[in-house]
Design a protein around this motif. Structure first.
Motif, PDB file in Angstrom:
ATOM      1  N   VAL A   1      66.350 -23.985  36.308  1.00 11.77           N
ATOM      2  CA  VAL A   1      65.660 -25.286  36.062  1.00 11.77           C
ATOM      3  C   VAL A   1      66.263 -25.969  35.048  1.00 11.77           C
ATOM      4  N   ASN A   2      66.321 -27.314  34.952  1.00 12.14           N
ATOM      5  CA  ASN A   2      67.286 -27.931  34.174  1.00 12.14           C
ATOM      6  C   ASN A   2      66.614 -27.943  32.647  1.00 12.14           C
ATOM      7  N   GLU A   3      67.348 -28.319  31.668  1.00 15.93           N
ATOM      8  CA  GLU A   3      66.770 -28.309  30.345  1.00 15.93           C
ATOM      9  C   GLU A   3      65.930 -29.513  30.217  1.00 15.93           C
ATOM     10  N   ALA A   4      65.940 -30.431  30.547  1.00 10.75           N
ATOM     11  CA  ALA A   4      64.857 -31.551  30.604  1.00 10.75           C
ATOM     12  C   ALA A   4      63.502 -31.081  30.987  1.00 10.75           C
ATOM     13  N   MET A   5      63.349 -30.368  32.186  1.00 14.53           N
ATOM     14  CA  MET A   5      62.051 -29.704  32.538  1.00 14.53           C
ATOM     15  C   MET A   5      61.590 -28.888  31.255  1.00 14.53           C
ATOM     16  N   VAL A   6      62.565 -28.009  31.072  1.00 18.18           N
ATOM     17  CA  VAL A   6      62.013 -27.072  29.847  1.00 18.18           C
ATOM     18  C   VAL A   6      61.442 -27.664  28.852  1.00 18.18           C
ATOM     19  N   THR A   7      62.059 -28.890  28.298  1.00 17.29           N
ATOM     20  CA  THR A   7      61.871 -29.769  27.189  1.00 17.29           C
ATOM     21  C   THR A   7      60.402 -30.201  27.407  1.00 17.29           C
ATOM     22  N   ALA A   8      60.456 -30.798  28.915  1.00 15.54           N
ATOM     23  CA  ALA A   8      58.870 -31.498  29.209  1.00 15.54           C
ATOM     24  C   ALA A   8      57.753 -30.078  28.914  1.00 15.54           C
ATOM     25  N   VAL A   9      58.126 -28.958  29.402  1.00 15.48           N
ATOM     26  CA  VAL A   9      57.091 -28.004  29.279  1.00 15.48           C
ATOM     27  C   VAL A   9      56.561 -27.671  28.008  1.00 15.48           C
ATOM     28  N   THR A  10      57.751 -27.442  27.100  1.00 15.99           N
ATOM     29  CA  THR A  10      57.416 -26.861  26.070  1.00 15.99           C
ATOM     30  C   THR A  10      56.837 -27.997  24.869  1.00 15.99           C
ATOM     31  N   ASN A  11      57.117 -29.263  25.155  1.00 13.75           N
ATOM     32  CA  ASN A  11      56.435 -30.242  24.405  1.00 13.75           C
ATOM     33  C   ASN A  11      54.913 -30.350  24.703  1.00 13.75           C
ATOM     34  N   LYS A  12      54.629 -30.035  26.073  1.00 12.71           N
ATOM     35  CA  LYS A  12      53.071 -29.924  26.520  1.00 12.71           C
ATOM     36  C   LYS A  12      52.533 -28.780  26.072  1.00 12.71           C
ATOM     37  N   ILE A  13      52.924 -27.606  25.892  1.00 11.08           N
ATOM     38  CA  ILE A  13      52.166 -26.528  25.555  1.00 11.08           C
ATOM     39  C   ILE A  13      52.429 -26.080  24.146  1.00 11.08           C
ATOM     40  N   LEU A  14      53.413 -26.344  23.414  1.00  8.61           N
ATOM     41  CA  LEU A  14      53.581 -25.957  21.843  1.00  8.61           C
ATOM     42  C   LEU A  14      52.447 -26.321  21.133  1.00  8.61           C
ATOM     43  N   PRO A  15      51.872 -27.541  21.376  1.00  7.20           N
ATOM     44  CA  PRO A  15      50.453 -28.026  20.492  1.00  7.20           C
ATOM     45  C   PRO A  15      49.503 -26.827  20.848  1.00  7.20           C
ATOM     46  N   GLN A  16      49.245 -26.420  21.996  1.00  7.89           N
ATOM     47  CA  GLN A  16      48.113 -25.603  22.259  1.00  7.89           C
ATOM     48  C   GLN A  16      48.464 -24.234  21.522  1.00  7.89           C
ATOM     49  N   ILE A  17      49.588 -23.835  21.654  1.00 11.05           N
ATOM     50  CA  ILE A  17      50.052 -22.267  20.899  1.00 11.05           C
ATOM     51  C   ILE A  17      49.855 -22.856  19.516  1.00 11.05           C
ATOM     52  N   GLU A  18      50.352 -23.914  18.762  1.00  8.67           N
ATOM     53  CA  GLU A  18      50.187 -24.008  17.424  1.00  8.67           C
ATOM     54  C   GLU A  18      48.728 -24.089  16.972  1.00  8.67           C
ATOM     55  N   GLU A  19      47.887 -24.592  17.547  1.00  5.00           N
ATOM     56  CA  GLU A  19      46.404 -24.580  17.542  1.00  5.00           C
ATOM     57  C   GLU A  19      45.804 -23.344  17.628  1.00  5.00           C
ATOM     58  N   ARG A  20      46.237 -22.664  18.604  1.00  7.77           N
ATOM     59  CA  ARG A  20      45.684 -21.133  18.463  1.00  7.77           C
ATOM     60  C   ARG A  20      46.181 -20.258  17.426  1.00  7.77           C
ATOM     61  N   GLN A  21      47.269 -20.437  16.972  1.00  8.20           N
ATOM     62  CA  GLN A  21      47.908 -19.573  15.935  1.00  8.20           C
ATOM     63  C   GLN A  21      47.141 -19.987  14.632  1.00  8.20           C
ATOM     64  N   GLN A  22      46.824 -21.098  14.520  1.00 11.81           N
ATOM     65  CA  GLN A  22      46.135 -21.644  13.138  1.00 11.81           C
ATOM     66  C   GLN A  22      44.450 -21.511  13.249  1.00 11.81           C
ATOM     67  N   ARG A  23      43.881 -20.934  14.300  1.00 12.35           N
ATOM     68  CA  ARG A  23      42.587 -20.952  14.435  1.00 12.35           C
ATOM     69  C   ARG A  23      42.021 -19.737  13.382  1.00 12.35           C
ATOM     70  N   PRO A  24      40.945 -19.858  12.878  1.00 17.13           N
ATOM     71  CA  PRO A  24      40.415 -18.875  12.022  1.00 17.13           C
ATOM     72  C   PRO A  24      40.056 -17.660  12.711  1.00 17.13           C
ATOM     73  N   LEU A  25      40.416 -16.417  12.157  1.00 16.37           N
ATOM     74  CA  LEU A  25      40.066 -15.092  12.756  1.00 16.37           C
ATOM     75  C   LEU A  25      38.702 -14.742  12.461  1.00 16.37           C
ATOM     76  N   SER A  26      37.796 -14.091  13.250  1.00 16.03           N
ATOM     77  CA  SER A  26      36.928 -13.439  13.121  1.00 16.03           C
ATOM     78  C   SER A  26      37.037 -12.014  12.763  1.00 16.03           C
TER      79      SER A  26
END
Length: 128
Positions: free
Chosen positions: A103-128
């Motif tokens: 896959v070209n790097e433009a597609m990789v960048t588009a994918v990571t730009n879409k999913i990184l906010p979800q990953i960061e949100e999950r990492q910052q959530r409070p743990l029970s």
């Protein structure tokens, strides 16, 4: 989270296919045409996703090809691919390892730009 990641990757694939993002104007005759529900089987159970569609029906997702529902063999690689800190080259290499195409790097960048906010949100959530 896995289902959301796969769905975002498919959205990025459709972006690459059409050449424009959702809600953007374009002269392209082909355009987004809703979604189709699909249930994937994984080692975590069934995962519901919405597969984006295009008007002409020639969009062929590579992440989860048409008629394929079992993703248990690739889910750990997808999770590793979306991990924070990986370069676009590393992600491209993993995708090539999984699917056998580059896959070209433009597609990789588009994918990571879409999913990184979800990953960061999950990492910052409070743990029970």
């Amino acid at each position: 989270m896995l289902g959301g990641t796969i769905q975002e990757m498919m959205e990025a694939e459709l972006y690459e296919h059409l050449g424009y993002d959702e809600y953007e104007r374009s002269d392209n005759q082909d355009y987004r045409n809703g979604v189709k529900s699909k249930k994937l089987r994984s080692s975590y159970g069934e995962i519901p996703i919405d597969v984006p569609q295009d008007r002409y029906g020639d969009f062929r997702p590579q992440i989860v090809p048409k008629h394929k529902k079992d993703i248990s063999a690739i889910e750990q690689k997808i999770i590793a691919m979306s991990a924070k800190g990986m370069t676009t080259r590393q992600i491209s290499d993993i995708v090539e390892d999984i699917y056998g195409f580059e896959v070209n790097e433009a597609m990789v960048t588009a994918v990571t730009n879409k999913i990184l906010p979800q990953i960061e949100e999950r990492q910052q959530r409070p743990l029970s």
